[in-house]
Design a protein around this motif. Sequence first.
Motif, mmCIF file in Angstrom:
data_model
loop_
_atom_site.group_PDB
_atom_site.id
_atom_site.type_symbol
_atom_site.label_atom_id
_atom_site.label_comp_id
_atom_site.label_asym_id
_atom_site.label_seq_id
_atom_site.Cartn_x
_atom_site.Cartn_y
_atom_site.Cartn_z
ATOM 1 N N TYR A 82 0.929 -1.540 0.092
ATOM 2 C CA TYR A 82 -0.221 0.604 -0.404
ATOM 3 C C TYR A 82 1.008 1.132 -0.043
ATOM 4 O O TYR A 82 2.268 1.491 -0.036
ATOM 5 C CB TYR A 82 -0.929 -0.605 1.541
ATOM 6 C CG TYR A 82 -0.398 0.139 2.091
ATOM 7 C CD1 TYR A 82 0.447 -0.531 3.170
ATOM 8 C CD2 TYR A 82 -0.377 1.497 2.749
ATOM 9 C CE1 TYR A 82 1.152 -0.469 4.196
ATOM 10 C CE2 TYR A 82 0.471 1.860 4.170
ATOM 11 C CZ TYR A 82 0.874 0.924 5.395
ATOM 12 O OH TYR A 82 1.986 1.163 6.110
ATOM 13 N N VAL A 83 0.927 2.318 -0.324
ATOM 14 C CA VAL A 83 0.685 3.677 -0.916
ATOM 15 C C VAL A 83 0.441 4.852 -0.100
ATOM 16 O O VAL A 83 -0.733 4.972 -0.324
ATOM 17 C CB VAL A 83 1.564 3.886 -2.516
ATOM 18 C CG1 VAL A 83 2.199 5.305 -2.503
ATOM 19 C CG2 VAL A 83 1.260 3.344 -3.125
ATOM 20 N N SER A 84 0.701 5.172 1.039
ATOM 21 C CA SER A 84 -0.476 6.172 2.176
ATOM 22 C C SER A 84 0.241 7.143 1.009
ATOM 23 O O SER A 84 1.421 7.290 0.663
ATOM 24 C CB SER A 84 0.418 5.813 3.281
ATOM 25 O OG SER A 84 1.579 7.000 3.741
ATOM 26 N N ILE A 85 -1.218 8.066 1.540
ATOM 27 C CA ILE A 85 -0.664 9.969 0.772
ATOM 28 C C ILE A 85 0.679 10.271 1.264
ATOM 29 O O ILE A 85 1.233 10.503 0.233
ATOM 30 C CB ILE A 85 -1.981 10.466 1.145
ATOM 31 C CG1 ILE A 85 -3.194 9.761 0.628
ATOM 32 C CG2 ILE A 85 -1.592 11.893 1.045
ATOM 33 C CD1 ILE A 85 -4.034 10.383 0.867
ATOM 34 N N LYS A 86 1.316 10.266 2.542
ATOM 35 C CA LYS A 86 2.796 10.727 2.899
ATOM 36 C C LYS A 86 3.252 9.999 2.057
ATOM 37 O O LYS A 86 4.722 10.998 1.895
ATOM 38 C CB LYS A 86 2.456 10.104 4.443
ATOM 39 C CG LYS A 86 3.261 11.821 5.129
ATOM 40 C CD LYS A 86 3.146 11.317 6.376
ATOM 41 C CE LYS A 86 3.408 12.852 7.448
ATOM 42 N NZ LYS A 86 3.446 12.071 9.018
ATOM 43 N N ALA A 122 -5.981 7.407 4.596
ATOM 44 C CA ALA A 122 -4.802 7.909 4.166
ATOM 45 C C ALA A 122 -4.876 7.050 3.334
ATOM 46 O O ALA A 122 -2.926 7.108 3.159
ATOM 47 C CB ALA A 122 -4.516 7.768 5.624
ATOM 48 N N THR A 123 -5.066 6.295 2.315
ATOM 49 C CA THR A 123 -3.807 5.605 1.328
ATOM 50 C C THR A 123 -4.362 6.054 0.206
ATOM 51 O O THR A 123 -5.783 6.166 -0.190
ATOM 52 C CB THR A 123 -4.304 4.041 1.663
ATOM 53 O OG1 THR A 123 -4.539 4.030 2.624
ATOM 54 C CG2 THR A 123 -3.513 2.910 1.113
ATOM 55 N N GLN A 180 -2.366 14.044 -8.824
ATOM 56 C CA GLN A 180 -1.581 14.934 -8.092
ATOM 57 C C GLN A 180 -1.825 16.138 -7.159
ATOM 58 O O GLN A 180 -1.815 15.439 -5.507
ATOM 59 C CB GLN A 180 -0.197 14.535 -7.820
ATOM 60 C CG GLN A 180 0.677 13.629 -8.713
ATOM 61 C CD GLN A 180 2.408 13.888 -9.158
ATOM 62 O OE1 GLN A 180 2.651 14.723 -9.185
ATOM 63 N NE2 GLN A 180 2.400 12.816 -9.929
ATOM 64 N N GLN A 181 -2.037 17.060 -7.412
ATOM 65 C CA GLN A 181 -3.074 18.061 -6.988
ATOM 66 C C GLN A 181 -3.513 17.937 -5.924
ATOM 67 O O GLN A 181 -4.032 18.360 -5.042
ATOM 68 C CB GLN A 181 -3.081 19.358 -7.960
ATOM 69 C CG GLN A 181 -1.735 20.245 -8.321
ATOM 70 C CD GLN A 181 -1.459 21.141 -9.719
ATOM 71 O OE1 GLN A 181 -2.820 21.133 -10.090
ATOM 72 N NE2 GLN A 181 -1.125 21.454 -9.447
ATOM 73 N N LYS A 182 -5.030 17.000 -6.030
ATOM 74 C CA LYS A 182 -6.324 16.748 -6.490
ATOM 75 C C LYS A 182 -5.832 16.281 -4.350
ATOM 76 O O LYS A 182 -6.582 16.004 -3.536
ATOM 77 C CB LYS A 182 -6.970 15.303 -6.669
ATOM 78 C CG LYS A 182 -8.598 16.270 -6.558
ATOM 79 C CD LYS A 182 -8.863 15.193 -7.463
ATOM 80 C CE LYS A 182 -8.851 15.566 -8.979
ATOM 81 N NZ LYS A 182 -9.384 13.692 -9.624
ATOM 82 N N LEU A 183 -4.928 15.384 -4.400
ATOM 83 C CA LEU A 183 -4.261 14.573 -2.998
ATOM 84 C C LEU A 183 -3.320 15.579 -2.325
ATOM 85 O O LEU A 183 -4.293 15.768 -0.414
ATOM 86 C CB LEU A 183 -3.177 13.569 -3.477
ATOM 87 C CG LEU A 183 -3.925 11.670 -2.704
ATOM 88 C CD1 LEU A 183 -5.741 11.596 -2.770
ATOM 89 C CD2 LEU A 183 -2.957 10.813 -3.611
ATOM 90 N N PHE A 184 -3.208 15.993 -3.091
ATOM 91 C CA PHE A 184 -2.167 16.474 -1.713
ATOM 92 C C PHE A 184 -1.956 18.192 -2.171
ATOM 93 O O PHE A 184 -1.236 18.572 -1.164
ATOM 94 C CB PHE A 184 -0.587 16.825 -2.635
ATOM 95 C CG PHE A 184 0.073 15.795 -2.428
ATOM 96 C CD1 PHE A 184 0.288 13.416 -1.503
ATOM 97 C CD2 PHE A 184 0.327 14.941 -3.677
ATOM 98 C CE1 PHE A 184 0.056 12.816 -2.041
ATOM 99 C CE2 PHE A 184 1.539 13.695 -4.302
ATOM 100 C CZ PHE A 184 0.555 12.699 -2.763
ATOM 101 N N GLY A 185 -3.315 19.212 -2.488
ATOM 102 C CA GLY A 185 -3.150 20.760 -2.537
ATOM 103 C C GLY A 185 -2.530 20.768 -3.247
ATOM 104 O O GLY A 185 -1.537 20.717 -4.360
#
Lengths: 239, 298, 625
Positions: A82-86, A122-123, A180-185
Amino acid sequence: MVMSRLQKIPVVEEKKGNPLARVFDDLVRFCRSRSLFILHYCTGCGAIELPPAMTSRFDMERLGIQPMVSPRQADILLITGYVSIKTLKRVILTYEQMGSPKYVVGICSCTVNGGMYWQSYATAKKLDEYMPVDLYIAGCMPRPEAVISGLQKLMDRIKNGEADSWQDYYRNYDYYLGNQQKLFGEDWQTPTDIITEAKHYELMGEGTLGQHTRLLEQHQQPLEALEMRLGHKLKEPVE
Amino acid sequence: MAPIELFIELTLMPLIAFIVGMMMVLMMRRIAARIQRRIGPPFFQPLYDIVKLHGKRTQVSHGLIHDIGIVMAMGGYIAAETLLPVPGMNGIAEKGGLITLLYLMMIPSLGLALGVGQCANPNGSIGIARALTAMLAYDIPLVIVIFGVAYAAGTTNLVEIIATQQAGGFATWGVVEMPLLAIAGLIAMHASLGKQPFEIYIAPAEIATGPMVEMSGKYLGGLFVMQCFQLYTTSVLYVSLFLGGGTTWFDFLIKSFLVLAIPVSIAYLFPRYRTEDLLRLMWKWPVILGLIGLAFVM
Amino acid sequence: MIFSLLDELLIFSAATVLVALILGRGLAVGWMVTILYGGQLLVLIKMAALGYGGDPIASELSLSVMGQDLSWRFDALSWFFALITLVAALLTSWFSCGEWERKFKQQRGNVWLFHLAMALNVFTMLILLASGDLLSLFIGWELVSWAGFLLMAVAGGVATKAAIRYITYAVVGGMSIFGGIALVYAAAGSLQYEAILIAVEKMSTGQLWMLVLLFGSGFGIKMGLLPFHLWQAAAYAETPGPGSAFLGAISSRMGLFAILLVLVKLFGIVNIDSLKIPFTLIDARDLLAWIAVFTIIFPTYTALKQNDARYLLAWHGIGQGGYMLLGLVTANSLGAAGGLLHVLNYAACQAALLMAVFAVMHRTGTADLNKLGGLVARMPLSFLVLLTGIIGLAGLPPMNGFVSKWLVYRSLLEDGMPLLFLGTIIGTLGTILSVYKLIHNMFLGQLRVEHEQVREAPWSMMTPMLILAGTIFVTGLLPGIPLTWVSAALQTIGLTGPEITLGGIESSSGSLDMIWVIGVLFAGFGIGAVIFYSAGPSKRVHQLDNYAGGHFLTADVRYQYSDNFYSGLMHLIRGWYRGSFQWLENSITSLVEFLSLGMQGIYRRANSEFYLLSTALFIIAWVVF
């Protein structure tokens, strides 16, 4: 979605008339397929299957596959689990630092659809929304044999010149950046400047620039390389 | 010597060195695999790696010095090979000699150090600092050994050192006449290869392969080429000093490969020393052996 | 009265001093003085026949003081040293013209005093080099010492402290030389070289020992030989930029010149060789050789610890002196040539290095190795000069330092001196380590934010640096040119040089041909470049686009490794730096203080006639016995 966009990639016509060049290209492709340096990004339980694949039980070095340490040296980014958002931020940073041609292999069902973390807030569920994935090896977890046979499939595709989804990241950067922007801002930025890189290597496509890259440009910290210079270049006055 | 003949020699010597060097890399990896009960890479693996690395589409440069450093790393060894006599070819060995060869072999390291420096990566800088420290460690016994051999032979001309050993047969080989120096030389050579247990400056788990951390594509490819040359030069130098060089290519290559096989076989049985332990080790045992050996020679 | 060329040179040099003295407060004095140095150099070049074995040129001026004839003349050895002195003076003075001077003024430096001190240094050095007998040598020696003090003290503050330390040492050295001269006079009845040469043959071992020790330590102090080296690093490093480069390049070598003249030419290596130290296997020559080797090793490893670029180089300057002395003490044709050639090679390297460091300091305001980095992108030409200099200083091909060190190594090999050989190599390795630290911490690695807008040094500074870098390379490529001068110089002190070719030397036990070595090296680089540049394009990236284990780098967090650079090595050897010499110096200082207190007490109590009488008696007794 991804498949339809993949079909849009312009197929580069092979130069005809110079058989020597074609032989040379074939040779390079063959060598690429027979020498794969992996960077494994082991974020989950799947890592446990890699040591047997590499060491005396299955010995991946027979196929010319060996582990490497830094993204600069690697050809394959192997993401297990799994890849968490962090973590995803780091995975994208690492992916962008690798030299092309580069391949992403997602191992375990977590990378395919989030697996048992489907409901986690968070994933990141689907890896291929954030970077082009060449190969998924499904399973929870796949056995070393599966890993090796998957990698062999990747080798065949490299040899035939089919594994070029790394170009997709340049040609459709806007799509990946948008996700990516959707996820990280909106202020998301990596140290690698993909757009100038695409320009430099002539990998610009229709989807390289778009609304998301415009958003990026609005707040981007400058990333020009330090050029050698003798003289003085004055900084523009800051208002 | 006719200029054209010399030119051919100067071209062939680095070329052969590169090809033999690739085979030595292969041997090294195969030995490692066998010790770990694996099969190891296929025959052409070193070539695949080098071609692939040079065939990368995007590569990262950190500036002009980064580029020049790699050029120096390869070029320095290419030049050094012409000072290293092989059967039938002396190149310009007589115009330089042993000391010049040793110093020319430092040029690639210097180039690498400069290139890595510009990468602005502390892992690389730590790697170079450790590599230079390792050089300080193994060069002291190495210098004792070189001094002993050159003093015993009365010359720094490698061609003559080899010819003297070949004229007298096995009994006059360096390894028979100066066994202690030969042992000290072997240890110093092992350390100079930077293999385990003396692998302090690569240390993948600790400083992310040190000098190679920012090397992509042809930069890493250049270092792979450099490694081929390094293995070749080190083992051939040892063969020239202690094993009578080679009369034919056959025995020359056998000796070179065998010499290299010793440190390589030992290497993969060990983990890594710390820097200060490496220094302590290299400044103690090989130096003592070398000095005793030197006393016999003087 | 017809002036000889030497007179012309000395008059020219004196005129330079006058110009600096009188017009020194005017505009463009730097350029004026620089042109005058150029004029001196031209006169020297007119004397070039000396460098190819011409007859010595005498000065028309001769004095007679208290029955002693004083004369001045130039031979090949003087010419060789004078050449280095004047070239160094010309280039360092050039470096100081223009922008450097302006900045120095802004920082409340005294430009007038600086130029005057430089001109005085050059003038006194020429007088010393021209000395024709022991008395004129001594006069020249004292002049050089005080001129050096003046230049060192120009900057004030820390520099004055260092300069006072220097002059204390220098006075002690002068005393010891004076004592030596008195002894020689007692034995030979004259201070002319010819008379001394005859007298030396009849001297007893004890007398000769005494002389070797007195002269050796006296001249050794200037050279910074162990254990008299402590004054040098701070004194040279704290001198204002161009002065530091000048002093670093040549000043200490005056000590070597005097050692050559007195110990080698007058006493002869053979005589020194016969001086055995009782109960040991070594003789005076071995003692000198070992002092030389320790002078290489200890200061070099002290340099490794320095965090200030100027101090690092100044410590190396002390260490490199050891190579010169070592080569000359071996006294065979290779070693002597190597030792003397190293004077030239080292001067070029050291001047270039110090200039590059001061150029960086000029732009960034610091020479602290922990506060710089990445400057290659902003000062590429300074980087090139520094690179050339460090390759030369470390003695790697293709630069000139390699040739002279190679000659020293070979001579040790031929004489069968493994431990000395090992010592020189340890020194060389230490040099490589510390010069890499120097170039890495200044020019490589990450560029600091505050240095983003730094510019390359101005051309008034850059041109002399580039000329020096060119010299370093050309004398490395064609060492035959300086070697010819070196062998002519060696002949004047009774040694022979090796067989010289344009590209190096010819020897039955292994020759050196730098043209071939460098040719092949560059051909190798060419092939390497073809392989490298034919392999597809690369893209320059920003320095923050860097591997950090997945971490996002930002400009406000430094990503640079510079402090405690050789931590692993230091972990082992840190305990070995005991500061014994510092301790020695301190204890001697306190001893002298204690004695002077005691003397003060005696002086206060006893009447002054008694004091005078006892001093006079003591001096008479000392001269007679």
